[in-house]
Design a protein around this motif. Structure first.
Motif, mmCIF file in Angstrom:
data_model
loop_
_atom_site.group_PDB
_atom_site.id
_atom_site.type_symbol
_atom_site.label_atom_id
_atom_site.label_comp_id
_atom_site.label_asym_id
_atom_site.label_seq_id
_atom_site.Cartn_x
_atom_site.Cartn_y
_atom_site.Cartn_z
ATOM 1 N N UNK A 99 3.813 65.006 -87.545
ATOM 2 C CA UNK A 99 2.421 64.927 -87.989
ATOM 3 C C UNK A 99 2.096 63.585 -88.649
ATOM 4 N N UNK A 100 3.109 62.735 -88.815
ATOM 5 C CA UNK A 100 2.878 61.432 -89.423
ATOM 6 C C UNK A 100 2.776 61.453 -90.933
ATOM 7 N N UNK A 101 3.366 62.455 -91.574
ATOM 8 C CA UNK A 101 3.335 62.573 -93.035
ATOM 9 C C UNK A 101 4.451 61.719 -93.630
ATOM 10 N N UNK A 102 4.192 60.971 -94.711
ATOM 11 C CA UNK A 102 5.234 60.150 -95.339
ATOM 12 C C UNK A 102 6.444 60.989 -95.745
ATOM 13 N N UNK A 103 7.628 60.344 -95.739
ATOM 14 C CA UNK A 103 8.877 61.072 -95.962
ATOM 15 C C UNK A 103 8.887 61.843 -97.279
ATOM 16 N N UNK A 104 8.547 61.193 -98.384
ATOM 17 C CA UNK A 104 8.635 61.858 -99.686
ATOM 18 C C UNK A 104 7.750 63.098 -99.732
ATOM 19 N N UNK A 105 6.560 62.992 -99.171
ATOM 20 C CA UNK A 105 5.615 64.120 -99.204
ATOM 21 C C UNK A 105 6.120 65.289 -98.367
ATOM 22 N N UNK A 106 6.595 64.984 -97.157
ATOM 23 C CA UNK A 106 7.068 66.078 -96.309
ATOM 24 C C UNK A 106 8.368 66.676 -96.846
ATOM 25 N N UNK A 107 9.173 65.882 -97.569
ATOM 26 C CA UNK A 107 10.388 66.418 -98.183
ATOM 27 C C UNK A 107 10.046 67.395 -99.302
ATOM 28 N N UNK A 108 9.092 67.032 -100.163
ATOM 29 C CA UNK A 108 8.705 67.919 -101.269
ATOM 30 C C UNK A 108 8.122 69.224 -100.736
ATOM 31 N N UNK A 109 7.278 69.131 -99.717
ATOM 32 C CA UNK A 109 6.700 70.339 -99.129
ATOM 33 C C UNK A 109 7.804 71.212 -98.537
ATOM 34 N N UNK A 110 8.725 70.605 -97.819
ATOM 35 C CA UNK A 110 9.807 71.354 -97.173
ATOM 36 C C UNK A 110 10.684 72.061 -98.201
ATOM 37 N N UNK A 111 11.037 71.365 -99.270
ATOM 38 C CA UNK A 111 11.891 71.966 -100.300
ATOM 39 C C UNK A 111 11.148 73.050 -101.070
ATOM 40 N N UNK A 112 9.864 72.839 -101.337
ATOM 41 C CA UNK A 112 9.089 73.857 -102.033
ATOM 42 C C UNK A 112 9.007 75.148 -101.245
ATOM 43 N N UNK A 113 8.822 75.049 -99.934
ATOM 44 C CA UNK A 113 8.730 76.231 -99.083
ATOM 45 C C UNK A 113 10.095 76.903 -98.877
ATOM 46 N N UNK A 114 11.161 76.123 -98.902
ATOM 47 C CA UNK A 114 12.475 76.635 -98.518
ATOM 48 C C UNK A 114 13.326 77.112 -99.690
ATOM 49 N N UNK A 115 13.095 76.578 -100.905
ATOM 50 C CA UNK A 115 13.998 76.903 -102.021
ATOM 51 C C UNK A 115 13.288 77.787 -103.050
ATOM 52 N N UNK A 116 12.535 77.161 -103.952
ATOM 53 C CA UNK A 116 11.941 77.976 -105.026
ATOM 54 C C UNK A 116 10.617 77.420 -105.517
ATOM 55 N N UNK A 117 9.758 77.035 -104.581
ATOM 56 C CA UNK A 117 8.394 76.707 -104.935
ATOM 57 C C UNK A 117 8.223 75.449 -105.762
ATOM 58 N N UNK A 118 7.321 75.526 -106.752
ATOM 59 C CA UNK A 118 6.952 74.356 -107.538
ATOM 60 C C UNK A 118 8.120 73.802 -108.333
ATOM 61 N N UNK A 119 9.033 74.662 -108.786
ATOM 62 C CA UNK A 119 10.207 74.178 -109.515
ATOM 63 C C UNK A 119 11.069 73.298 -108.623
ATOM 64 N N UNK A 120 11.209 73.674 -107.363
ATOM 65 C CA UNK A 120 11.965 72.855 -106.414
ATOM 66 C C UNK A 120 11.242 71.541 -106.150
ATOM 67 N N UNK A 121 9.917 71.594 -106.037
ATOM 68 C CA UNK A 121 9.137 70.372 -105.826
ATOM 69 C C UNK A 121 9.391 69.384 -106.962
ATOM 70 N N UNK A 122 9.296 69.865 -108.192
ATOM 71 C CA UNK A 122 9.494 68.990 -109.340
ATOM 72 C C UNK A 122 10.940 68.513 -109.450
#
Length: 342
Positions: A128-151
């Motif tokens: 989709x052309x999303x920058x690496x850091x942004x798509x990594x945070x989204x991926x980890x938030x969905x896959x691990x434990x939400x906002x805590x994983x994002x932070x």
């Protein structure tokens, strides 16, 4: 003369610690007020998580009332320092024996959910052309434990405030949508209560969202859902460590390099071990749970203040497509896994 000038400076002015406390006080007070409001609503409606409420209330406040610049240091302190302490204390909820009691098959499914979800999310985001850091945070938030994983992941990547706010916003949106979807889909497919509980724990983003969905399914489902979810939470430590090592290699000798194992990860592991070996009295565990909830609620308030409509409009539709697709992948892996392993 120089020494006397230094003495006058220290005696006439405030100490560095007091100046720092004064600098973070306004923002900390705003986050605390939002957290207190969320806690009050949770008291009246216990089914609604104070963490999710804090994010939503803070996002509404940030979009209706401009947050003064003076609040910036306190909001940053809450979103980084307090959140990491809260995540470390989250380890007190983990009893390794309960997680291991799920069996090798279910634990393998949990690993597949986290690794598969992050990998799929990164690939979808790249397409989709999303920058690496942004798509990594989204991926980890969905896959691990939400906002805590994002932070947690944000601390070992070169993500900016816009990346974090986008990821938090998508976690809240799609995790909340999953609360009714999983129970309704489980019922439509005729899944047993236990299987439905494991699916909820394996597919929904936030711990609080899992609790809400598990409670809708049934008592035994709720227990299994929480244990499976906590197994996913355990994956935060190795994932953050791997990402930290990767960032150190990319950074090399230039710039500030993240630690190999961040301190909050060490704290998380230490708390989990202390809880699991049974040396902590019940009073300490209960106090730790209260402290963890308070700290994370304040931290979620700080994260919510970064979720602004203009930011969401600026980042466009692509992150939401990635988040929706990653949520579907995580749910699909979880369902297939629990049906095979269960």
């Amino acid at each position: 003369m120089t020494q006397s000038l230094k003495r006058r400076t220290h005696s006439d002015g405030e100490s560095p610690a007091r100046r720092r406390l004064g600098g973070i006080a306004p923002g900390l007070a705003v986050c605390g007020a939002i957290a207190l409001t969320a806690t009050g609503i949770n008291y009246l409606a216990p089914a609604v998580s104070p963490l999710l409420l804090a994010i939503v209330i803070a996002a509404v406040v940030a979009n209706l009332v401009p947050v003064p610049a003076v609040c910036g240091p306190g909001v940053t302190f809450s979103a980084k320092v307090l959140l990491r302490i809260g995540v470390a204390l989250l380890g007190l909820q983990l009893v390794l024996g309960d997680v291991l009691g799920l069996g090798f098959g279910v634990l393998l499914v949990v690993v597949a959910i986290v690794v598969g979800g992050i990998t799929a999310g990164l690939l979808i985001g790249k397409a989709l052309g999303i920058p690496y850091a942004r798509r990594l945070l989204i991926s980890c938030g969905m896959s691990i434990c939400g906002a805590a994983a994002v932070a947690g992941v944000e601390g070992v990547t070169k993500a900016d405030e816009e990346d974090t706010a986008t990821a938090v916003g998508t976690v809240v949106l799609f995790g909340t949508l999953m609360i009714p979807v999983i129970p309704l889909a489980s019922n439509a497919m005729g899944l047993s209560e236990e299987t439905a509980g494991m699916w909820a724990g394996g597919s929904i983003h936030e711990v609080a969202q899992v609790v809400a969905a598990g409670g809708m399914i049934g008592t035994s489902a709720l227990t299994l859902a929480v244990v499976v979810k906590l197994a996913r939470v355990m994956m935060l430590a190795p994932i953050v460590t791997v990402l930290s090592i990767r960032q150190r290699r990319l950074t090399g000798d230039a710039g500030k390099r993240p630690p190999i194992v961040p301190m909050f990860v060490i704290g998380f592991i230490a708390c989990a071990i202390l809880r699991s070996v049974g040396i902590l009295p019940d009073g300490i565990i209960s106090a730790g749970k209260v402290a963890q909830t308070v700290l994370l609620t304040v931290a979620m308030s700080a994260l919510g203040l970064g979720v602004r409509l203009q930011v969401m409009r600026r980042v466009g539709w692509r992150p939401f497509v990635q988040a929706a697709a990653t949520t579907a992948v995580v749910a699909g892996i979880a369902l297939g896994g629990v049906l095979i392993a269960g």
